[in-house]
Design an enzyme around this catalytic site. Sequence first.
Site, PDB file in Angstrom:
ATOM      1  N   ARG A 100       6.633 -34.252 -33.814  1.00  9.10           N
ATOM      2  CA  ARG A 100       7.762 -34.601 -34.786  1.00  9.10           C
ATOM      3  C   ARG A 100       8.681 -35.268 -34.097  1.00  9.10           C
ATOM      4  O   ARG A 100       8.971 -35.320 -32.608  1.00  9.10           O
ATOM      5  CB  ARG A 100       8.479 -33.297 -35.050  1.00  9.10           C
ATOM      6  CG  ARG A 100       7.706 -32.667 -36.515  1.00  9.10           C
ATOM      7  CD  ARG A 100       8.175 -31.258 -36.624  1.00  9.10           C
ATOM      8  NE  ARG A 100       9.768 -31.040 -36.589  1.00  9.10           N
ATOM      9  CZ  ARG A 100      10.305 -29.716 -36.847  1.00  9.10           C
ATOM     10  NH1 ARG A 100       9.599 -28.826 -37.389  1.00  9.10           N
ATOM     11  NH2 ARG A 100      11.619 -29.787 -36.969  1.00  9.10           N
ATOM     12  N   ARG A 122       5.580 -28.969 -28.832  1.00  7.00           N
ATOM     13  CA  ARG A 122       4.905 -28.617 -30.258  1.00  7.00           C
ATOM     14  C   ARG A 122       4.039 -29.961 -30.893  1.00  7.00           C
ATOM     15  O   ARG A 122       4.490 -30.956 -30.643  1.00  7.00           O
ATOM     16  CB  ARG A 122       6.095 -28.461 -31.171  1.00  7.00           C
ATOM     17  CG  ARG A 122       5.593 -28.204 -32.383  1.00  7.00           C
ATOM     18  CD  ARG A 122       6.769 -27.525 -33.293  1.00  7.00           C
ATOM     19  NE  ARG A 122       7.498 -28.220 -33.552  1.00  7.00           N
ATOM     20  CZ  ARG A 122       8.857 -27.751 -34.138  1.00  7.00           C
ATOM     21  NH1 ARG A 122       8.885 -26.585 -34.682  1.00  7.00           N
ATOM     22  NH2 ARG A 122      10.016 -28.468 -34.289  1.00  7.00           N
ATOM     23  N   ARG A 176      21.360 -22.184 -43.813  1.00  7.45           N
ATOM     24  CA  ARG A 176      21.747 -22.671 -42.338  1.00  7.45           C
ATOM     25  C   ARG A 176      23.273 -22.745 -42.190  1.00  7.45           C
ATOM     26  O   ARG A 176      23.864 -23.338 -41.147  1.00  7.45           O
ATOM     27  CB  ARG A 176      21.070 -24.027 -42.038  1.00  7.45           C
ATOM     28  CG  ARG A 176      20.088 -24.108 -41.218  1.00  7.45           C
ATOM     29  CD  ARG A 176      19.454 -25.524 -41.380  1.00  7.45           C
ATOM     30  NE  ARG A 176      18.673 -25.665 -40.042  1.00  7.45           N
ATOM     31  CZ  ARG A 176      17.193 -25.811 -39.925  1.00  7.45           C
ATOM     32  NH1 ARG A 176      16.766 -25.198 -40.883  1.00  7.45           N
ATOM     33  NH2 ARG A 176      16.723 -26.242 -38.733  1.00  7.45           N
TER      34      ARG A 176
HETATM   35  P1  AP5 Z   1      13.356 -26.988 -39.419  1.00  9.82           P
HETATM   36  O1  AP5 Z   1      12.039 -27.843 -39.556  1.00  9.82           O
HETATM   37  O2  AP5 Z   1      13.588 -26.019 -40.135  1.00  9.82           O
HETATM   38  O3  AP5 Z   1      13.385 -27.048 -37.982  1.00  9.82           O
HETATM   39  P2  AP5 Z   1      14.168 -25.695 -36.941  1.00  9.82           P
HETATM   40  O4  AP5 Z   1      14.911 -24.727 -37.493  1.00  9.82           O
HETATM   41  O5  AP5 Z   1      14.661 -26.758 -36.174  1.00  9.82           O
HETATM   42  O6  AP5 Z   1      13.011 -25.142 -36.633  1.00  9.82           O
HETATM   43  P3  AP5 Z   1      11.561 -25.467 -35.986  1.00  9.82           P
HETATM   44  O7  AP5 Z   1      10.715 -25.948 -37.001  1.00  9.82           O
HETATM   45  O8  AP5 Z   1      11.792 -26.591 -34.904  1.00  9.82           O
HETATM   46  O9  AP5 Z   1      11.311 -24.522 -34.903  1.00  9.82           O
HETATM   47  P4  AP5 Z   1      10.656 -22.899 -35.545  1.00  9.82           P
HETATM   48  O10 AP5 Z   1      11.684 -21.971 -35.172  1.00  9.82           O
HETATM   49  O11 AP5 Z   1      10.010 -22.926 -36.945  1.00  9.82           O
HETATM   50  O12 AP5 Z   1       9.420 -22.873 -34.280  1.00  9.82           O
HETATM   51  P5  AP5 Z   1       7.884 -22.930 -34.516  1.00  9.82           P
HETATM   52  O13 AP5 Z   1       7.389 -21.723 -35.021  1.00  9.82           O
HETATM   53  O14 AP5 Z   1       7.442 -24.260 -35.094  1.00  9.82           O
HETATM   54  O15 AP5 Z   1      14.477 -28.199 -39.694  1.00  9.82           O
HETATM   55  C1  AP5 Z   1      14.221 -29.539 -39.396  1.00  9.82           C
HETATM   56  C2  AP5 Z   1      15.362 -30.530 -40.026  1.00  9.82           C
HETATM   57  O16 AP5 Z   1      15.565 -30.484 -41.100  1.00  9.82           O
HETATM   58  C3  AP5 Z   1      16.739 -30.056 -39.367  1.00  9.82           C
HETATM   59  O17 AP5 Z   1      17.153 -30.366 -38.251  1.00  9.82           O
HETATM   60  C4  AP5 Z   1      17.858 -30.532 -40.619  1.00  9.82           C
HETATM   61  O18 AP5 Z   1      17.810 -31.825 -40.364  1.00  9.82           O
HETATM   62  C5  AP5 Z   1      16.785 -30.357 -41.764  1.00  9.82           C
HETATM   63  N1  AP5 Z   1      17.017 -28.967 -42.666  1.00  9.82           N
HETATM   64  C6  AP5 Z   1      16.072 -28.074 -42.575  1.00  9.82           C
HETATM   65  N2  AP5 Z   1      16.540 -26.869 -43.395  1.00  9.82           N
HETATM   66  C7  AP5 Z   1      17.800 -27.487 -43.702  1.00  9.82           C
HETATM   67  C8  AP5 Z   1      18.786 -26.695 -43.991  1.00  9.82           C
HETATM   68  N3  AP5 Z   1      18.796 -25.385 -44.591  1.00  9.82           N
HETATM   69  N4  AP5 Z   1      20.158 -27.348 -44.163  1.00  9.82           N
HETATM   70  C9  AP5 Z   1      20.310 -28.493 -43.921  1.00  9.82           C
HETATM   71  N5  AP5 Z   1      19.509 -29.138 -43.353  1.00  9.82           N
HETATM   72  C10 AP5 Z   1      18.108 -28.536 -42.816  1.00  9.82           C
HETATM   73  O19 AP5 Z   1       7.558 -22.751 -32.683  1.00  9.82           O
HETATM   74  C11 AP5 Z   1       8.027 -23.886 -32.014  1.00  9.82           C
HETATM   75  C12 AP5 Z   1       6.854 -24.253 -30.952  1.00  9.82           C
HETATM   76  O20 AP5 Z   1       6.796 -23.050 -30.021  1.00  9.82           O
HETATM   77  C13 AP5 Z   1       5.476 -24.252 -31.663  1.00  9.82           C
HETATM   78  O21 AP5 Z   1       4.828 -25.283 -30.757  1.00  9.82           O
HETATM   79  C14 AP5 Z   1       4.760 -23.075 -31.403  1.00  9.82           C
HETATM   80  O22 AP5 Z   1       3.511 -22.990 -31.348  1.00  9.82           O
HETATM   81  C15 AP5 Z   1       5.404 -22.503 -30.018  1.00  9.82           C
HETATM   82  N6  AP5 Z   1       5.840 -21.046 -30.282  1.00  9.82           N
HETATM   83  C16 AP5 Z   1       6.248 -19.998 -31.131  1.00  9.82           C
HETATM   84  N7  AP5 Z   1       6.240 -18.972 -30.866  1.00  9.82           N
HETATM   85  C17 AP5 Z   1       5.897 -18.701 -29.757  1.00  9.82           C
HETATM   86  C18 AP5 Z   1       5.886 -17.846 -28.824  1.00  9.82           C
HETATM   87  N8  AP5 Z   1       6.240 -16.498 -28.963  1.00  9.82           N
HETATM   88  N9  AP5 Z   1       5.644 -18.016 -27.244  1.00  9.82           N
HETATM   89  C19 AP5 Z   1       5.207 -19.093 -27.253  1.00  9.82           C
HETATM   90  N10 AP5 Z   1       5.231 -20.359 -27.885  1.00  9.82           N
HETATM   91  C20 AP5 Z   1       5.751 -20.141 -29.136  1.00  9.82           C
END
Ligand code: AP5
Length: 217
Positions: A162, A130, A90
């Site tokens: 969350r 979500r 990241r």
């Molecule tokens: P992390 O858990 O990695 O969160 P993120 O990158 O913010 O990603 P999300 O999990 O929020 O979203 P996603 O892209 O996976 O979407 P999802 O598939 O769930 O990180 C959380 C925290 O941890 C960070 O803020 C940081 O503090 C820390 N962290 C993690 N990694 C780090 C690193 N490398 N370095 C430093 N800190 C770190 O989908 C979202 C929603 O949309 C769901 O409800 C889903 O059902 C829906 N959805 C998905 N696809 C579609 C579609 N095509 N159409 C309609 N709805 C959809």
Amino acid sequence: MPKQIVLLGPPGAGKGTQAKILSKKLGIPHVSSGDIFRENLREKTPLGILAEGYINCGELVPDDVTVSMIQERLSRPDCEAGVLLDGFPRTAPQADALDRMLRKKNKGQVNAAPCIVVPNDVLIERLTGRRSCQNGHVFHIVFNPPKVEGICDVDGSELYQREDDTVETVSRRIRVYLEQTSPLIDYYRQQDVLIEIDGNQPIDMVAEAVYAAIAEL
Ligand code: AP5
């Protein structure tokens, strides 16, 4: 097929959703840095306690902590055949560290970096709607609802929202993504492994597009 894969995209782009589908298709483990942090947070380990403050306010956990956590995970035998990374790297130092880890394991370099692209207003709608279960299964109250409200289809556990999925924290996470993570798009473009995917379409269509693009590389 490429087997050292980094899934890029802003918070809510659908990385976790796609990674679960893709890891099954490719037969490689899905390693999500966010899931590992949340697991540690639930178990109240020192790592979880340290990460909690950063996660809940939408900031990144420091690089040294994150890199050693991923290094440990990648050293496990299931990652020998390849890995699908979601949420790591990241930052530029994390991307450098990953390159070093792969070189040390004689795995070459990252050989596919699909980046899921979704407009900001859609991201906010996705994240605030979500619902997740403790075992990492993810739903959406409108776009991907569970069969029974509040209950995980896969394991029957309770769904929760969350803490970092509030409008305010989501906005901060998007800003942090733009400032610290989006430069990695160019980093992987320069290595000829970047694939841009339109993530603003139904989940199964995104999955097909990601798989087809990886297969073509
Ligand atoms: P992390 O858990 O990695 O969160 P993120 O990158 O913010 O990603 P999300 O999990 O929020 O979203 P996603 O892209 O996976 O979407 P999802 O598939 O769930 O990180 C959380 C925290 O941890 C960070 O803020 C940081 O503090 C820390 N962290 C993690 N990694 C780090 C690193 N490398 N370095 C430093 N800190 C770190 O989908 C979202 C929603 O949309 C769901 O409800 C889903 O059902 C829906 N959805 C998905 N696809 C579609 C579609 N095509 N159409 C309609 N709805 C959809």
